[in-house]
Design a protein around this motif. Sequence first.
Motif, PDB file in Angstrom:
ATOM      1  N   ARG A  12      -5.877  -3.732 -22.131  1.00 46.90           N
ATOM      2  CA  ARG A  12      -7.199  -2.865 -21.214  1.00 46.90           C
ATOM      3  C   ARG A  12      -6.368  -2.065 -19.517  1.00 46.90           C
ATOM      4  O   ARG A  12      -5.214  -1.942 -19.367  1.00 46.90           O
ATOM      5  N   LEU A  13      -6.936  -0.786 -19.102  1.00 45.86           N
ATOM      6  CA  LEU A  13      -6.682   0.206 -18.107  1.00 45.86           C
ATOM      7  C   LEU A  13      -6.831  -0.408 -16.774  1.00 45.86           C
ATOM      8  O   LEU A  13      -7.398  -0.736 -16.324  1.00 45.86           O
ATOM      9  N   LEU A  14      -6.022  -0.095 -16.134  1.00 47.16           N
ATOM     10  CA  LEU A  14      -5.485  -0.911 -14.532  1.00 47.16           C
ATOM     11  C   LEU A  14      -5.351   0.207 -13.417  1.00 47.16           C
ATOM     12  O   LEU A  14      -5.744  -0.070 -12.777  1.00 47.16           O
ATOM     13  N   ALA A  15      -4.706   1.355 -14.136  1.00 48.54           N
ATOM     14  CA  ALA A  15      -4.863   2.862 -13.341  1.00 48.54           C
ATOM     15  C   ALA A  15      -4.414   3.981 -13.787  1.00 48.54           C
ATOM     16  O   ALA A  15      -3.733   4.303 -15.067  1.00 48.54           O
ATOM     17  N   ASP A  16      -4.935   4.647 -13.917  1.00 46.91           N
ATOM     18  CA  ASP A  16      -4.858   6.225 -14.028  1.00 46.91           C
ATOM     19  C   ASP A  16      -4.843   7.378 -13.069  1.00 46.91           C
ATOM     20  O   ASP A  16      -4.634   8.512 -13.811  1.00 46.91           O
ATOM     21  N   ARG A  17      -4.721   7.047 -12.252  1.00 48.23           N
ATOM     22  CA  ARG A  17      -4.376   7.621 -10.330  1.00 48.23           C
ATOM     23  C   ARG A  17      -3.051   7.044  -9.920  1.00 48.23           C
ATOM     24  O   ARG A  17      -2.800   7.350  -8.868  1.00 48.23           O
ATOM     25  N   ALA A  18      -2.224   6.642 -10.126  1.00 41.22           N
ATOM     26  CA  ALA A  18      -1.128   5.279  -9.880  1.00 41.22           C
ATOM     27  C   ALA A  18      -0.344   6.357  -8.923  1.00 41.22           C
ATOM     28  O   ALA A  18       0.254   7.602  -9.918  1.00 41.22           O
ATOM     29  N   GLU A  19       0.428   5.977  -7.631  1.00 35.55           N
ATOM     30  CA  GLU A  19       1.668   6.660  -7.793  1.00 35.55           C
ATOM     31  C   GLU A  19       2.742   6.244  -7.773  1.00 35.55           C
ATOM     32  O   GLU A  19       2.435   4.987  -7.533  1.00 35.55           O
ATOM     33  N   ARG A  20       3.807   6.616  -7.445  1.00 37.17           N
ATOM     34  CA  ARG A  20       5.274   5.670  -7.490  1.00 37.17           C
ATOM     35  C   ARG A  20       5.827   6.697  -6.121  1.00 37.17           C
ATOM     36  O   ARG A  20       6.188   7.624  -5.496  1.00 37.17           O
ATOM     37  N   ALA A  21       6.198   5.235  -5.584  1.00 38.38           N
ATOM     38  CA  ALA A  21       7.127   4.712  -4.901  1.00 38.38           C
ATOM     39  C   ALA A  21       8.682   3.981  -4.454  1.00 38.38           C
ATOM     40  O   ALA A  21       8.392   3.156  -4.717  1.00 38.38           O
ATOM     41  N   THR A  22       9.462   5.411  -4.453  1.00 35.69           N
ATOM     42  CA  THR A  22      10.688   4.585  -4.564  1.00 35.69           C
ATOM     43  C   THR A  22      11.206   4.842  -3.526  1.00 35.69           C
ATOM     44  O   THR A  22      12.758   4.751  -3.516  1.00 35.69           O
ATOM     45  N   LEU A  31       0.531   1.188   1.099  1.00 35.55           N
ATOM     46  CA  LEU A  31      -1.428   2.257   1.713  1.00 35.55           C
ATOM     47  C   LEU A  31      -1.301   1.557   2.884  1.00 35.55           C
ATOM     48  O   LEU A  31      -2.310   1.479   2.744  1.00 35.55           O
ATOM     49  N   MET A  32      -0.219   1.386   3.900  1.00 32.22           N
ATOM     50  CA  MET A  32      -0.677   1.256   5.193  1.00 32.22           C
ATOM     51  C   MET A  32      -1.680   2.006   5.204  1.00 32.22           C
ATOM     52  O   MET A  32      -1.488   3.822   5.338  1.00 32.22           O
ATOM     53  N   GLY A  33      -2.241   2.122   6.304  1.00 33.83           N
ATOM     54  CA  GLY A  33      -3.990   2.971   7.273  1.00 33.83           C
ATOM     55  C   GLY A  33      -4.307   3.703   6.589  1.00 33.83           C
ATOM     56  O   GLY A  33      -5.561   4.036   6.710  1.00 33.83           O
ATOM     57  N   ARG A  34      -4.770   3.114   4.779  1.00 36.40           N
ATOM     58  CA  ARG A  34      -5.476   4.158   3.697  1.00 36.40           C
ATOM     59  C   ARG A  34      -7.223   3.168   4.179  1.00 36.40           C
ATOM     60  O   ARG A  34      -7.123   2.099   4.265  1.00 36.40           O
ATOM     61  N   ILE A  45       5.499   0.417  -6.025  1.00 37.39           N
ATOM     62  CA  ILE A  45       6.376   0.310  -5.556  1.00 37.39           C
ATOM     63  C   ILE A  45       7.742   0.035  -6.254  1.00 37.39           C
ATOM     64  O   ILE A  45       8.106  -1.188  -6.830  1.00 37.39           O
ATOM     65  N   GLU A  46       9.312   0.457  -6.401  1.00 35.92           N
ATOM     66  CA  GLU A  46      10.001   0.432  -6.728  1.00 35.92           C
ATOM     67  C   GLU A  46      11.639   0.994  -6.469  1.00 35.92           C
ATOM     68  O   GLU A  46      11.657   2.263  -5.834  1.00 35.92           O
ATOM     69  N   PRO A  47      12.656  -0.133  -5.814  1.00 35.86           N
ATOM     70  CA  PRO A  47      12.857  -1.087  -5.726  1.00 35.86           C
ATOM     71  C   PRO A  47      12.003  -2.279  -5.141  1.00 35.86           C
ATOM     72  O   PRO A  47      11.762  -1.648  -4.062  1.00 35.86           O
ATOM     73  N   CYS A  48      11.769  -3.350  -5.099  1.00 35.56           N
ATOM     74  CA  CYS A  48      10.859  -3.967  -4.704  1.00 35.56           C
ATOM     75  C   CYS A  48      10.829  -5.677  -5.585  1.00 35.56           C
ATOM     76  O   CYS A  48      10.347  -5.861  -6.342  1.00 35.56           O
ATOM     77  N   ASN A  49      10.296  -6.212  -4.206  1.00 34.64           N
ATOM     78  CA  ASN A  49      10.655  -8.064  -5.049  1.00 34.64           C
ATOM     79  C   ASN A  49       9.703  -8.732  -3.766  1.00 34.64           C
ATOM     80  O   ASN A  49       9.352  -9.772  -3.615  1.00 34.64           O
ATOM     81  N   SER A  50       9.204  -7.960  -2.764  1.00 29.80           N
ATOM     82  CA  SER A  50       8.283  -8.985  -1.998  1.00 29.80           C
ATOM     83  C   SER A  50       7.505  -7.640  -0.488  1.00 29.80           C
ATOM     84  O   SER A  50       8.061  -6.494  -1.443  1.00 29.80           O
ATOM     85  N   ILE A  51       6.341  -8.106  -0.595  1.00 28.33           N
ATOM     86  CA  ILE A  51       5.840  -6.587   0.410  1.00 28.33           C
ATOM     87  C   ILE A  51       4.938  -7.225   1.470  1.00 28.33           C
ATOM     88  O   ILE A  51       4.636  -8.834   1.898  1.00 28.33           O
ATOM     89  N   SER A  92       9.785  -4.917  -9.303  1.00 29.84           N
ATOM     90  CA  SER A  92       8.832  -4.133  -8.610  1.00 29.84           C
ATOM     91  C   SER A  92       7.425  -4.374  -8.560  1.00 29.84           C
ATOM     92  O   SER A  92       7.453  -5.156  -8.735  1.00 29.84           O
ATOM     93  N   VAL A  93       7.097  -3.775  -8.227  1.00 31.32           N
ATOM     94  CA  VAL A  93       5.724  -3.717  -7.675  1.00 31.32           C
ATOM     95  C   VAL A  93       4.078  -3.707  -7.752  1.00 31.32           C
ATOM     96  O   VAL A  93       4.845  -2.025  -7.706  1.00 31.32           O
TER      97      VAL A  93
END
Length: 118
Positions: A12-22, A31-34, A45-51, A92-93
């Motif tokens: 299954r496709l989950l996203a075709d326009r995802a952004e990478r935050a490094t 995604l704050m403020g969206r 988000i990479e690296p990341c182990n909590s949000i 990552s998340v």
Amino acid sequence: MRLRVNNETRGRLLADRAERATSFVDRFVGLMGRRSLAFGEGMHIEPCNSIHTFFMRIPIDVVFLDSGGVIVKQFSALPPWRATSVYFQAKSVLELPAGTLQASGTLEGDRLVFEPVP
């Protein structure tokens, strides 16, 4: 960089326009403020182990991934003003629009694959 994210386990496709935050700033802002997140969009988000979802306006689906892209923990429709635990296996998340995980049948243990979108 834009990404296509596929659930390899479910086909299954989950996203075709995802952004990478490094970078620190991109990871911090996330995604704050969206006001919305359309199906097909997301944030890896990479690296990341909590949000946290402080200052967010919308609920999001969240998957924590190990170094091989396997989901070690997931949350459906995590509301604003919440924080997750630290997941030490996670490297990552991926944040997605609420409802994406349920619609795709995505479960913990599934493997996700990230491909750059030209």
